[in-house]
Motif scaffolding. Sequence first.
Motif, short mmCIF file in Angstrom:
data_model
loop_
_atom_site.label_atom_id
_atom_site.label_comp_id
_atom_site.label_asym_id
_atom_site.label_seq_id
_atom_site.Cartn_x
_atom_site.Cartn_y
_atom_site.Cartn_z
N PRO A 80 29.58 30.05 70.26
CA PRO A 80 29.36 30.66 71.46
C PRO A 80 30.33 30.21 72.40
N SER A 118 34.76 32.65 65.26
CA SER A 118 33.94 33.65 66.02
C SER A 118 32.30 33.42 66.27
N ASP A 119 31.80 32.52 65.33
CA ASP A 119 30.66 32.19 65.51
C ASP A 119 30.10 31.23 66.56
N LYS A 173 40.49 35.85 73.22
CA LYS A 173 40.12 36.11 71.85
C LYS A 173 38.88 36.47 71.73
N ALA A 174 37.93 36.01 72.28
CA ALA A 174 36.32 36.39 72.24
C ALA A 174 36.21 37.91 72.89
N GLU A 175 36.96 38.14 73.79
CA GLU A 175 36.62 39.46 74.48
C GLU A 175 37.35 40.53 73.42
N ASP A 195 38.89 29.79 63.22
CA ASP A 195 38.12 30.96 63.04
C ASP A 195 36.73 30.44 63.66
N ARG A 210 44.40 37.55 62.08
CA ARG A 210 43.87 37.57 63.42
C ARG A 210 44.57 37.44 64.50
N THR A 236 38.02 40.42 70.38
CA THR A 236 37.47 40.32 68.76
C THR A 236 35.94 40.69 68.74
N GLU A 237 35.11 40.43 69.76
CA GLU A 237 33.85 40.47 69.92
C GLU A 237 33.15 41.49 70.92
N ASN A 238 34.25 42.22 71.74
CA ASN A 238 33.88 43.06 72.67
C ASN A 238 33.13 42.34 73.82
N LEU A 239 33.58 41.21 74.22
CA LEU A 239 32.78 40.68 75.22
C LEU A 239 32.75 41.44 76.58
#
Length: 989
Positions: A616, A613-614, A659-661, A611, A583, A663-666
């Motif tokens: 919000p 990622s789930d 990290k959210a941006e 971890d 990661r 890894t999750e394409n925020l």
Amino acid sequence: MSQNVPQKLLTARVSEAVELAKARMLPDASASSQSAQACVDSLPLVFACSEYVRDISQRYPDWLPQLFQQGHLDAGAKVPTVDALRLSILQQYAQQGAQVPLDEDVCMQSLRLTRHREMLRILWRDITRTASLDDTLTHLSNLADACIAVASEWAHQSIEIRFGRALDETDTPQSLVILGMGKLGGRELNVSSDIDLIYWFRQSGFSDGQRKLDASEYFRRVAQLVTRLLGSVTGDGFVFRVDTRLRPFGESGPLVMNFDGVEQYYLTQGRDWERYAMVKARPIVGEQSDLDALNQLLQPFVYRRYLDYSAIDSLRELKRKIAISVRQKNRHNNIKLGSGGIREVEFIGQAFQLVRGGRQMRLRERPIKTILTTIADMKLMPEKTVYELCDAYDFLRKTENALQAMRDQQVHTLPDSIEDQLRLVCMMRFESWEQFQSVLQEKRTLVAHHFNQLFSDWDADGSLQHTDADVASASAAVVAWAVLSSPETENDAALAVVESLGMHASEPLLESLASLTRGGFYQRLTAQSQSRVDQILPLLLEAALLQETPEDTLLRCLELVRKVAGRSGYLQILVERPPALDRLVNIFAKSAWVATFVSRHPIVIDELLRDNSDEPLPTREQLEQEALHEAGRLAELELDEQMDAMRQFKQARELHIAKAELTENLPLMKVSDQLTWLAESVVKAVLLLVQKPLIERFGHPGFVEEGIQHEAEVGVVAYGKLGGIELGYGSDLDLVFLHNSRGQKQYTDGEKSVDNGLFYARLAQKVVSFMSTQTPAGVLYEIDLRLRPNGQSGVLVTQIDAYQRYQLDEAWTWEHQAIVRARMILGSDSLSAQFEKVRDTVLSREREIAELAEEVSSMRQKMRDNLGSAKPDRVHLKQDAGGIADIEFMVQFLVLAYAHQQPQLLRFSDNIRLLEAAQQCHLLSTEQSETLQETYLLYRGMLHRQSLQLQGADVELDPLVTEPMAKVVSLWNQLFDSASVTPHRNPES
């Protein structure tokens, strides 16, 4: 010989300086004497050879005549003692007329002026050969000792004024112990040397002041102040560059340690190179009883009780590393580190000291020539060999001093320029550069021969034999990592291995790999840290190779390893948790900003290890609650603890967003929302923290209006990106502070009452200081207050009615443009409503359209001229014609021009919703509005990606950019055409 200066060096500047100095030294012919004439005759040589001496003589024209008149430049002049030099510094301080008991600026100036004066004296005598080499080295070392001693005295006094005396566990006063290492320790300091210092103290305890500090923190502050007094560069220069990296644990270790910690470190983790370093260690400052105890503590570590032939393998390993370093870094012209250089002479002496010093007390002296002489007396080396080594050492040290005397720079490499070669030839008393080089090579060849012979003799005694062939054969290793991590690997071999993996073998990457596998940084790590570095590096290499830019990714990962190697628990966690390591590598590959951010603030690694990622991202209300809860937790702590904790709070959440941006394409808009909410929450928490002690001290601010007592309130208005809800990573905050105090009795209600204006000014100052001060945890936010009324000359906190009067009567058009993006982010409902009313009033004033268009366009043109890209193949996303600033200016123009007719233009402060409002008001067509919105988001997305890679707004000229820019230029010209404003030109034209 002293007058035979090559004409090339006798420039007009040198001649002018000589004549001025001569006029001061010989004001009339009757003053001439044999010694005076000799001194004057030396002026061309000294000024031509040393720009530093010439500059100091011109800057302080009375010094040279005074030194001459006092006999300090004569051949028979004695080297001043440490006490005499110390007194000279104190006298210099007294002459500066300090207005407080201990003025740090005057302390710094006194040290620096004394240093310059003594260097003038030292270099004059060294260049004119009126002092021996030993006198020069002793004088330099005495000067350093005196400066360190006085800096220590001043630092202790300064800290004692604030926190009292430092006491140990038995309530006995104690003070800092300062060890000088290297050449300073051996009293062999060169002209422009660093000084290597280690700071220790006796034992734990507390200070006895009103505000107590534990001993480690107390002496950390003392040590920091000593370092600053000596090493900070001011208008008067510096005293000595201070290097503290020889302390236990190196750069990652505490600046100061107590004796128990020191003993434990050397007992369990001391490295061989630290034994070598401690051979030269000399106490410069400290109580004698402490120094005796310290000596007993260190001696068993440095000197074994037996003939320590086990040290030979370590010494041989160091010899190989020296040879590799010389090859890799092309140090053949380096008279200190190159073959046959100064370090090899010192190394020979240290080898005998480490092997035999435990049994032979005579070998525990520090000066290298004393040790070499003792070695000869003990028949450990032939007298002829020792004579050749001492002779070569003197020649090399004279050369070193001559190189550094030219400009007071730490230089060890022979010069390439003809002028500097001539200077060196003059100072070394040779007829030509070729003659000097021939003699120098002869000396270095002898040193190299004796250096290599030393190990041949020891190999004959039965030790493991290693030759230069071993170094060469190591580079033939097949496994990439085995080659990269091998101590014997040469630079060419490492380069070939890196390129064989498909990576670009840049110099930074090769240097970083070398440092972490076989360089000095790696050698200074503890055995445990080395083991963990050895474990993680091949894993990082393997993971980096899976990324699109493996070399960039690996370089970023290596920088993190350097930062946390001393706290290697982080490395162990990553080794044990491969998903976390993957990661981290993946995010580092995507963002240079994140990599740099994590490397600067390793504490946030915990966020990367999770971890989540789930999970919000928090809402605006949740972020605010978290920040205010953190403020409540910190309320009773010291200010520095509050500042660090709030920085860590913000950093962890900022990294969570990143990290959210990544890894999750925020989406960009959500990223800006999150960063904006975080900044708002932090501002509220900080204001709460700094306001509490002010209220406790002065009471609550209030005022009386129409006979009724009211509580005064403060509000914070955000401008710019924060006001427009468009904050990015690392953005500054543009803030304006307002208050609503009015009427009579505008003061606080505490026992120590102050005017409300003063209260709020202090509050704003403390908020800005809290947020923008650099602490060990970094900066919270940089704060810009220049958008307040009257800019930098205005009051820090403005009364809201005065704010309205300024905006209506005095503000420039650009200030009205700025208020389009302004919104109150902190304040009561009542104060927020007042601000909104002011903003609406200012923006909805009816304006003459043509005049407004001219002003807006003119301001925009100035920005393009000053801030745009001047490169033909690049374009500035924000400032060039058709860039993001054009869209912002168009929005602001529409608001200022039509808000008096279209109130819905007043509702929002962000550009996207304002463009939508302009469409709804039929000021823009649907197509125009959508084009500007899409382009604005495109630009912001590109700028955001640029910032994540630590790149600016300047990008290559590309249709992806120029086509939307052309559309924006066209829309600009359409909008301003009716006002006869000079049109924009397309970026490609």
